[in-house]
Design a protein around this motif. Structure first.
Motif, PDB file in Angstrom:
ATOM      1  N   PHE A  79       0.853  -1.188   0.000  1.00 38.63           N
ATOM      2  CA  PHE A  79       0.000   0.000   0.000  1.00 38.63           C
ATOM      3  C   PHE A  79       0.888   1.237   0.000  1.00 38.63           C
ATOM      4  CE2 PHE A  79       0.844  -1.188   4.331  1.00 38.63           C
ATOM      5  CZ  PHE A  79       1.033  -0.002   5.019  1.00 38.63           C
ATOM      6  N   ASN A  80       0.290   2.367  -0.285  1.00 33.29           N
ATOM      7  CA  ASN A  80       1.030   3.619  -0.378  1.00 33.29           C
ATOM      8  C   ASN A  80       0.300   4.685   0.442  1.00 33.29           C
ATOM      9  OD1 ASN A  80       2.969   5.556  -1.425  1.00 33.29           O
ATOM     10  ND2 ASN A  80       1.234   6.398  -2.556  1.00 33.29           N
ATOM     11  N   PRO A  81       0.772   4.979   1.655  1.00 29.78           N
ATOM     12  CA  PRO A  81       0.050   5.910   2.522  1.00 29.78           C
ATOM     13  C   PRO A  81       0.426   7.384   2.359  1.00 29.78           C
ATOM     14  CG  PRO A  81       1.801   4.844   3.754  1.00 29.78           C
ATOM     15  CD  PRO A  81       1.852   4.273   2.363  1.00 29.78           C
ATOM     16  N   CYS A  82       1.323   7.708   1.423  1.00 30.80           N
ATOM     17  CA  CYS A  82       1.705   9.111   1.296  1.00 30.80           C
ATOM     18  C   CYS A  82       2.018   9.437  -0.153  1.00 30.80           C
ATOM     19  CB  CYS A  82       2.923   9.431   2.174  1.00 30.80           C
ATOM     20  SG  CYS A  82       4.407   8.515   1.716  1.00 30.80           S
ATOM     21  N   TRP A 103      10.021   1.921   9.115  1.00 32.25           N
ATOM     22  CA  TRP A 103       8.593   2.059   8.843  1.00 32.25           C
ATOM     23  C   TRP A 103       8.354   2.201   7.347  1.00 32.25           C
ATOM     24  CZ3 TRP A 103       4.008   0.782   9.079  1.00 32.25           C
ATOM     25  CH2 TRP A 103       2.938   1.574   8.690  1.00 32.25           C
ATOM     26  N   LEU A 104       8.712   3.311   6.782  1.00 38.22           N
ATOM     27  CA  LEU A 104       8.466   3.532   5.367  1.00 38.22           C
ATOM     28  C   LEU A 104       9.732   3.997   4.671  1.00 38.22           C
ATOM     29  CD1 LEU A 104       5.091   5.499   5.560  1.00 38.22           C
ATOM     30  CD2 LEU A 104       5.376   3.090   5.015  1.00 38.22           C
ATOM     31  N   GLY A 129      -3.353   6.220  -4.769  1.00 40.07           N
ATOM     32  CA  GLY A 129      -4.295   6.945  -3.927  1.00 40.07           C
ATOM     33  C   GLY A 129      -4.483   8.377  -4.384  1.00 40.07           C
ATOM     34  N   HIS A 131       4.853   0.409   0.723  1.00 40.63           N
ATOM     35  CA  HIS A 131       5.194  -0.332   1.922  1.00 40.63           C
ATOM     36  C   HIS A 131       4.431  -1.645   1.967  1.00 40.63           C
ATOM     37  CE1 HIS A 131       6.342  -1.131   6.041  1.00 40.63           C
ATOM     38  NE2 HIS A 131       5.080  -1.291   6.367  1.00 40.63           N
ATOM     39  N   CYS A 161       5.555   6.396  -0.832  1.00 38.47           N
ATOM     40  CA  CYS A 161       6.246   5.550   0.146  1.00 38.47           C
ATOM     41  C   CYS A 161       5.611   4.163   0.129  1.00 38.47           C
ATOM     42  CB  CYS A 161       6.220   6.160   1.538  1.00 38.47           C
ATOM     43  SG  CYS A 161       4.624   6.840   2.044  1.00 38.47           S
TER      44      CYS A 161
END
Length: 390
Positions: free
Chosen positions: A132-135, A224-225, A266, A171, A169
């Protein structure tokens, strides 16, 4: 007996050898079916006897007359087994009933174990990590951010030869994953071209603009990332309106296999032509493309003999070289100051990554003799760099 290939081959050879007619052939195939539980040699001998007997009957005999004079095909099998004192091959039902319960139970348990191990091994090999890509964001001089209906779009203005960056980022929390490369696979002849990526494993955003050294990283080594920027440079002004993407591909290694997956960013990354891509600009680009084709000659197709570097079409590789010789423009911050402008050296450009030096030479010549002839004085230097890189 539907898949009785060996028996059919025997029957066909005997049909030809004894010149059997239609009725006789049908009778012989009934013998073949009835003798299916005999061993190979015994079965062939029986069928040869039947074929010989059939060939000695009058040619006009009907199937009924053949059976009256020779007996049924099944009777041939029974008589042959009795005469030769043969034992029929026993199928699973007979074996199952003859053996004790403990043997049968052991077989069932063994089969279950083998099936379980096989299923577990298959699940191990085919397990797929979740990415997934949170940023994310964009690095460009002129861009706007649009948000509506839960969707986000970063739209950059087209600025010829300027470098822009897409930040993300990617991950996975699955241990044992090595992320090898993050990229877009279909940016061919678009308004912006990939020139590589840069990775910061300490997630502090310390990028410098050098896209020549992509760094693989392990999912269990990064706290973390990992911050990643995909670097692009604006090139073909051959669009009207906007063009962009909202997914990226990830090449990764997991459980002994190299794999590829696609993840959703996203958000959308768009380049807007604005008023830059005029008919005059497109016509100039077309003339350059025609001259490039004359220089490099025939046989240059999409993909070509050496594939693509950074997913760039071959003409784009030449244009990339011209753009670097003329000077790539870094993005500017709010105060108009250049950011991330420590560009990679000339030797790291795509043309010098091609495995075939003769092919790379053609693309160099296509660049400086076709697209940017103002840099013809650089030709010998470029060929020297190419030779040194091999």
């Amino acid at each position: 007996m539907m898949w009785d290939r060996a028996g059919r081959r025997i029957a066909r050879s005997l049909e030809s050898e004894f010149s059997l007619n239609t009725e006789e052939v049908a009778y012989l195939h009934r013998v073949r079916v009835a003798s299916g539980r005999l061993g190979g040699a015994a079965r062939r001998a029986l069928m040869e006897e039947a074929a010989e007997a059939l060939s000695e009957r009058p040619g006009e005999c009907s199937s009924h007359e053949l059976e009256v004079s020779l007996g049924s095909p099944e009777s041939w099998v029974v008589a042959y087994i009795d005469r030769e004192q043969l034992t029929l091959s026993e199928g699973l039902p007979g074996w199952w009933q003859r053996n004790p319960r403990s043997t049968r139970l052991g077989l069932v348990v063994g089969f279950a174990v083998v099936l379980g191990v096989g299923w577990g091994g298959l699940r191990y090999l085919t397990a797929t990590p979740h990415f997934f890509n949170p940023c994310g964001g964009i690095i460009a001089t002129e861009f706007e951010t649009f948000r509506a209906g839960g969707a986000t779009e970063f739209r950059a203005k087209f600025r010829q030869d300027e470098r822009i960056g897409v930040t993300l980022c990617p991950h996975t929390s699955t241990p044992g994953v090595t992320i090898k490369e993050v990229y877009r696979s279909d940016l061919v002849r678009m308004a912006f071209q990939s020139v590589g990526s840069e990775v910061d494993l300490l997630p502090q955003g310390h990028w410098i603009g050098d896209a020549s050294q992509p760094v693989p990283w392990h999912s269990d080594d990064v706290p973390w990332l990992a911050d990643v920027v995909l670097w692009y440079e604006m090139e073909f002004c051959n669009i009207s309106g906007s063009i962009g993407f909202n997914t990226v591909e990830i090449d990764y290694h997991y459980r002994g296999r190299d794999r590829t997956t696609t993840i959703d960013l996203g958000y959308w990354v768009m380049v807007d032509a604005g008023d830059k891509c005029t008919n005059e600009v497109r016509a100039k680009s077309d003339r350059e493309s025609e001259q490039w084709q004359l220089v490099v000659g025939d046989g240059i197709t999409l993909g070509g003999p050496d594939g693509m570097v950074f997913n760039m079409e071959h003409e784009n590789i030449s244009r990339d070289l011209c753009r670097y010789l003329s000077g790539v423009k870094p993005a500017l911050d709010a105060e108009g100051q250049p950011v991330y402008d420590q560009f990679e050296p000339l030797e790291a450009r795509a043309v010098f990554q091609i495995a075939n030096p003769e092919f790379a030479e053609r693309l160099i010549d296509g660049a400086i003799l076709g697209i940017c002839p103002e840099h013809q004085d650089q030709r010998e230097r470029l060929h020297s760099i190419l030779q040194a890189s091999q």
